[in-house]
Write a protein that holds these residues in place. Structure first.
Motif, PDB file in Angstrom:
ATOM      1  N   ALA A   7       0.828  -1.208   0.000  1.00 11.90           N
ATOM      2  CA  ALA A   7       0.000   0.000   0.000  1.00 11.90           C
ATOM      3  C   ALA A   7       0.859   1.252   0.000  1.00 11.90           C
ATOM      4  CB  ALA A   7      -0.928  -0.003   1.218  1.00 11.90           C
ATOM      5  N   THR A   8       1.925   1.232   0.797  1.00 13.87           N
ATOM      6  CA  THR A   8       2.781   2.410   0.868  1.00 13.87           C
ATOM      7  C   THR A   8       3.577   2.593  -0.412  1.00 13.87           C
ATOM      8  OG1 THR A   8       2.950   2.163   3.253  1.00 13.87           O
ATOM      9  CG2 THR A   8       4.586   3.546   2.194  1.00 13.87           C
ATOM     10  N   ALA A  30      -6.714  11.615  -1.351  1.00 13.25           N
ATOM     11  CA  ALA A  30      -5.955  11.412  -0.118  1.00 13.25           C
ATOM     12  C   ALA A  30      -6.823  10.766   0.954  1.00 13.25           C
ATOM     13  CB  ALA A  30      -5.398  12.745   0.381  1.00 13.25           C
ATOM     14  N   ARG A  31      -8.073  11.179   1.051  1.00 10.46           N
ATOM     15  CA  ARG A  31      -8.982  10.551   2.016  1.00 10.46           C
ATOM     16  C   ARG A  31      -9.170   9.077   1.690  1.00 10.46           C
ATOM     17  NH1 ARG A  31     -11.818  15.488   1.593  1.00 10.46           N
ATOM     18  NH2 ARG A  31     -13.258  14.602   0.073  1.00 10.46           N
ATOM     19  N   HIS A  32      -9.267   8.784   0.385  1.00 10.59           N
ATOM     20  CA  HIS A  32      -9.427   7.392  -0.034  1.00 10.59           C
ATOM     21  C   HIS A  32      -8.185   6.573   0.312  1.00 10.59           C
ATOM     22  CE1 HIS A  32     -10.508   3.917  -2.445  1.00 10.59           C
ATOM     23  NE2 HIS A  32      -9.350   4.013  -3.077  1.00 10.59           N
ATOM     24  N   GLU A  33      -7.006   7.123   0.032  1.00 11.79           N
ATOM     25  CA  GLU A  33      -5.762   6.410   0.329  1.00 11.79           C
ATOM     26  C   GLU A  33      -5.632   6.160   1.832  1.00 11.79           C
ATOM     27  OE1 GLU A  33      -3.876   5.148  -1.823  1.00 11.79           O
ATOM     28  OE2 GLU A  33      -4.011   6.288  -3.679  1.00 11.79           O
ATOM     29  N   LEU A  34      -6.001   7.151   2.643  1.00 14.48           N
ATOM     30  CA  LEU A  34      -5.921   6.988   4.090  1.00 14.48           C
ATOM     31  C   LEU A  34      -6.879   5.902   4.559  1.00 14.48           C
ATOM     32  CD1 LEU A  34      -4.894   7.810   6.864  1.00 14.48           C
ATOM     33  CD2 LEU A  34      -6.590   9.659   6.881  1.00 14.48           C
ATOM     34  N   ALA A  35      -8.089   5.912   4.030  1.00 12.65           N
ATOM     35  CA  ALA A  35      -9.071   4.903   4.428  1.00 12.65           C
ATOM     36  C   ALA A  35      -8.603   3.501   4.055  1.00 12.65           C
ATOM     37  CB  ALA A  35     -10.420   5.205   3.775  1.00 12.65           C
ATOM     38  N   MET A  36      -8.035   3.354   2.865  1.00 10.97           N
ATOM     39  CA  MET A  36      -7.548   2.046   2.442  1.00 10.97           C
ATOM     40  C   MET A  36      -6.396   1.576   3.329  1.00 10.97           C
ATOM     41  SD  MET A  36      -9.302   0.729  -0.032  1.00 10.97           S
ATOM     42  CE  MET A  36      -8.158  -0.547  -0.560  1.00 10.97           C
ATOM     43  N   LEU A  37      -5.477   2.482   3.630  1.00 11.60           N
ATOM     44  CA  LEU A  37      -4.339   2.110   4.465  1.00 11.60           C
ATOM     45  C   LEU A  37      -4.809   1.721   5.867  1.00 11.60           C
ATOM     46  CD1 LEU A  37      -1.326   1.762   4.723  1.00 11.60           C
ATOM     47  CD2 LEU A  37      -1.101   4.224   5.117  1.00 11.60           C
ATOM     48  N   SER A  39      -7.685   0.442   6.661  1.00 12.59           N
ATOM     49  CA  SER A  39      -8.363  -0.857   6.602  1.00 12.59           C
ATOM     50  C   SER A  39      -7.351  -1.998   6.544  1.00 12.59           C
ATOM     51  CB  SER A  39      -9.308  -0.915   5.398  1.00 12.59           C
ATOM     52  OG  SER A  39      -8.595  -0.965   4.176  1.00 12.59           O
ATOM     53  N   LEU A  40      -6.240  -1.795   5.843  1.00 18.00           N
ATOM     54  CA  LEU A  40      -5.208  -2.827   5.754  1.00 18.00           C
ATOM     55  C   LEU A  40      -4.495  -3.020   7.092  1.00 18.00           C
ATOM     56  CD1 LEU A  40      -3.680  -1.939   2.264  1.00 18.00           C
ATOM     57  CD2 LEU A  40      -5.150  -3.883   2.822  1.00 18.00           C
ATOM     58  N   ILE A  41      -4.227  -1.924   7.782  1.00 13.54           N
ATOM     59  CA  ILE A  41      -3.577  -2.021   9.094  1.00 13.54           C
ATOM     60  C   ILE A  41      -4.489  -2.737  10.083  1.00 13.54           C
ATOM     61  CG2 ILE A  41      -2.763  -0.665  11.074  1.00 13.54           C
ATOM     62  CD1 ILE A  41      -1.851   1.459   8.968  1.00 13.54           C
ATOM     63  N   LEU A  42      -5.771  -2.401  10.057  1.00 15.34           N
ATOM     64  CA  LEU A  42      -6.722  -3.020  10.978  1.00 15.34           C
ATOM     65  C   LEU A  42      -6.858  -4.516  10.720  1.00 15.34           C
ATOM     66  CD1 LEU A  42      -8.607  -2.198  13.288  1.00 15.34           C
ATOM     67  CD2 LEU A  42     -10.428  -1.911  11.599  1.00 15.34           C
ATOM     68  N   ALA A  43      -6.666  -4.932   9.463  1.00 21.65           N
ATOM     69  CA  ALA A  43      -6.800  -6.344   9.106  1.00 21.65           C
ATOM     70  C   ALA A  43      -5.552  -7.156   9.436  1.00 21.65           C
ATOM     71  CB  ALA A  43      -7.107  -6.471   7.613  1.00 21.65           C
ATOM     72  N   ASN A  44      -4.459  -6.499   9.810  1.00 22.17           N
ATOM     73  CA  ASN A  44      -3.235  -7.230  10.119  1.00 22.17           C
ATOM     74  C   ASN A  44      -3.462  -8.157  11.311  1.00 22.17           C
ATOM     75  OD1 ASN A  44      -0.495  -7.652  11.481  1.00 22.17           O
ATOM     76  ND2 ASN A  44       0.098  -6.677   9.556  1.00 22.17           N
ATOM     77  N   PRO A  45      -3.059  -9.431  11.220  1.00 20.96           N
ATOM     78  CA  PRO A  45      -3.296 -10.368  12.327  1.00 20.96           C
ATOM     79  C   PRO A  45      -2.657  -9.940  13.646  1.00 20.96           C
ATOM     80  CG  PRO A  45      -2.648 -11.545  10.339  1.00 20.96           C
ATOM     81  CD  PRO A  45      -2.433 -10.087  10.059  1.00 20.96           C
ATOM     82  N   ALA A  46      -1.630  -9.106  13.571  1.00 22.45           N
ATOM     83  CA  ALA A  46      -0.938  -8.683  14.793  1.00 22.45           C
ATOM     84  C   ALA A  46      -1.525  -7.409  15.391  1.00 22.45           C
ATOM     85  CB  ALA A  46       0.544  -8.467  14.497  1.00 22.45           C
ATOM     86  N   ALA A  47      -2.594  -6.875  14.804  1.00 18.87           N
ATOM     87  CA  ALA A  47      -3.118  -5.593  15.277  1.00 18.87           C
ATOM     88  C   ALA A  47      -3.546  -5.659  16.740  1.00 18.87           C
ATOM     89  CB  ALA A  47      -4.285  -5.146  14.398  1.00 18.87           C
ATOM     90  N   ALA A  48      -4.251  -6.725  17.111  1.00 16.76           N
ATOM     91  CA  ALA A  48      -4.753  -6.826  18.485  1.00 16.76           C
ATOM     92  C   ALA A  48      -3.616  -6.937  19.491  1.00 16.76           C
ATOM     93  CB  ALA A  48      -5.699  -8.017  18.611  1.00 16.76           C
ATOM     94  N   SER A  49      -2.652  -7.821  19.219  1.00 21.45           N
ATOM     95  CA  SER A  49      -1.554  -7.994  20.170  1.00 21.45           C
ATOM     96  C   SER A  49      -0.685  -6.744  20.235  1.00 21.45           C
ATOM     97  CB  SER A  49      -0.707  -9.217  19.803  1.00 21.45           C
ATOM     98  OG  SER A  49      -0.187  -9.103  18.502  1.00 21.45           O
ATOM     99  N   SER A  50      -0.531  -6.055  19.110  1.00 22.19           N
ATOM    100  CA  SER A  50       0.250  -4.815  19.114  1.00 22.19           C
ATOM    101  C   SER A  50      -0.424  -3.756  19.971  1.00 22.19           C
ATOM    102  CB  SER A  50       0.426  -4.296  17.683  1.00 22.19           C
ATOM    103  OG  SER A  50       1.219  -5.175  16.924  1.00 22.19           O
ATOM    104  N   SER A  93       7.899   4.287  12.397  1.00 23.95           N
ATOM    105  CA  SER A  93       6.884   3.634  11.568  1.00 23.95           C
ATOM    106  C   SER A  93       6.610   4.429  10.294  1.00 23.95           C
ATOM    107  CB  SER A  93       5.582   3.467  12.360  1.00 23.95           C
ATOM    108  OG  SER A  93       4.537   3.031  11.510  1.00 23.95           O
ATOM    109  N   HIS A  94       6.976   3.853   9.147  1.00 22.95           N
ATOM    110  CA  HIS A  94       6.696   4.542   7.885  1.00 22.95           C
ATOM    111  C   HIS A  94       5.208   4.506   7.563  1.00 22.95           C
ATOM    112  CE1 HIS A  94       6.667   0.457   6.194  1.00 22.95           C
ATOM    113  NE2 HIS A  94       6.092   0.962   5.124  1.00 22.95           N
ATOM    114  N   LEU A  95       4.485   3.504   8.079  1.00 22.88           N
ATOM    115  CA  LEU A  95       3.043   3.462   7.861  1.00 22.88           C
ATOM    116  C   LEU A  95       2.352   4.619   8.577  1.00 22.88           C
ATOM    117  CD1 LEU A  95       2.354  -0.373   8.187  1.00 22.88           C
ATOM    118  CD2 LEU A  95       2.335   1.003   6.099  1.00 22.88           C
TER     119      LEU A  95
END
Length: 204
Positions: A7-8, A30-37, A39-50, A93-95
Motif C-alpha cells: 500500500a505504501t 488522499a482521504r481514499h488512500e488513508l481509508a484504504m491504508l 483498513s489494511l492495518i486493521l486487518a493485520n493479524p498482529a493488530a490486536a496484540s500490538s 513507523s513509515h506506515l
C-alpha cells in the motif's frame, strides 16, 4: 509488518509521479488512500496484540500507537489519531508517516503533507518496528466489520467504526495539556477486551 508495504509503495509512486489534480480531487484521493491504508492495518493479524502491548515494560511501542491511531481515525477522532500517528512515526513507523501524509493532504495542508511524505519515504528505507505475533491471535474486530470498512473504501466513501466500537474509543481516558494536543485519548489496558466485546454485540 516489516519493510515497505504494498500500500505504501503504491502511495509513494502515486505521490511522486501523478500529474497535479484539481484541489478537491486531490483531497478526495488522499482521504481514499488513508481509508484504504487504515483498513489494511486493521486487518493485520498482529493488530490486536500490538495494541494490547502498546505499553510494554513501560516502553510505548510504535506498532501499537499506529493501530490506536487507526482506530481513533475510524471513530472520527482525527486529532487523537494524529497524535498517536506522530508518536508512531517518531518511533520509526513509515506506515504512521504515510497516514499523516494522507491526513494532511486530505485537509488541504500541503506543507505538512509534503513533510510527512518525505518522512514516509525516508522511514520506508529503514528497518521497521516489528509487529509482535507470538501465537495465532483473535482479530481486533470481526470479519464482518473489516469487510464493511473495506467495502466502503472501495466505494469511495469514508468508513467509520460501528457505533458500539466507536463508543469504546470515545470512552478512553482523556488528558488535556492545554497545548498543541487538547483532549487526547490515551491507551487503556482494557481497550482490546472492550473492542472485542463490542464487536460480538454488533449486529451483522
Amino acid at each position: 509488518m516489516s519493510g515497505r508495504s504494498a500500500a505504501t509503495r503504491v502511495a509513494l509512486e502515486r505521490g511522486r509521479g501523478a500529474a497535479p489534480a484539481p484541489l478537491r480531487l486531490a483531497h478526495r484521493q488522499a482521504r481514499h488512500e488513508l481509508a484504504m491504508l487504515c483498513s489494511l492495518i486493521l486487518a493485520n493479524p498482529a493488530a490486536a496484540s500490538s495494541l494490547a502491548k502498546l505499553v510494554d515494560s513501560e516502553v510505548e511501542r510504535p506498532d501499537g500507537a499506529l493501530v490506536l491511531g487507526v482506530l481513533l481515525n475510524l471513530a472520527d477522532y482525527e486529532e487523537g489519531a494524529r497524535f498517536w500517528w506522530e508518536f508512531a512515526a517518531g518511533g520509526g513507523s513509515h506506515l504512521a508517516a504515510s497516514c499523516l501524509w494522507f491526513l494532511h493532504q486530505s485537509r488541504g495542508e500541503p506543507k505538512d503533507a509534503n513533510f510527512w511524505r518525505l518522512q514516509a519515504e525516508s522511514l520506508a528505507q529503514l528497518p521497521q518496528p516489528a509487529w509482535q505475533l507470538s501465537s495465532p491471535d483473535r482479530p481486533l474486530v470481526s470479519r464482518s466489520v473489516r469487510a464493511e470498512i473495506l467495502a466502503l473504501c472501495k466505494q469511495g466513501m469514508s468508513p467509520r467504526l460501528p457505533s458500539r466500537l466507536a463508543a469504546v474509543l470515545k470512552s478512553l481516558p482523556v488528558e488535556d495539556d492545554n497545548g498543541d494536543w487538547p483532549e487526547i485519548p490515551h491507551w487503556s489496558p482494557d481497550v482490546v477486551h472492550h473492542l472485542r466485546a463490542a464487536t460480538e454485540e454488533t449486529p451483522r
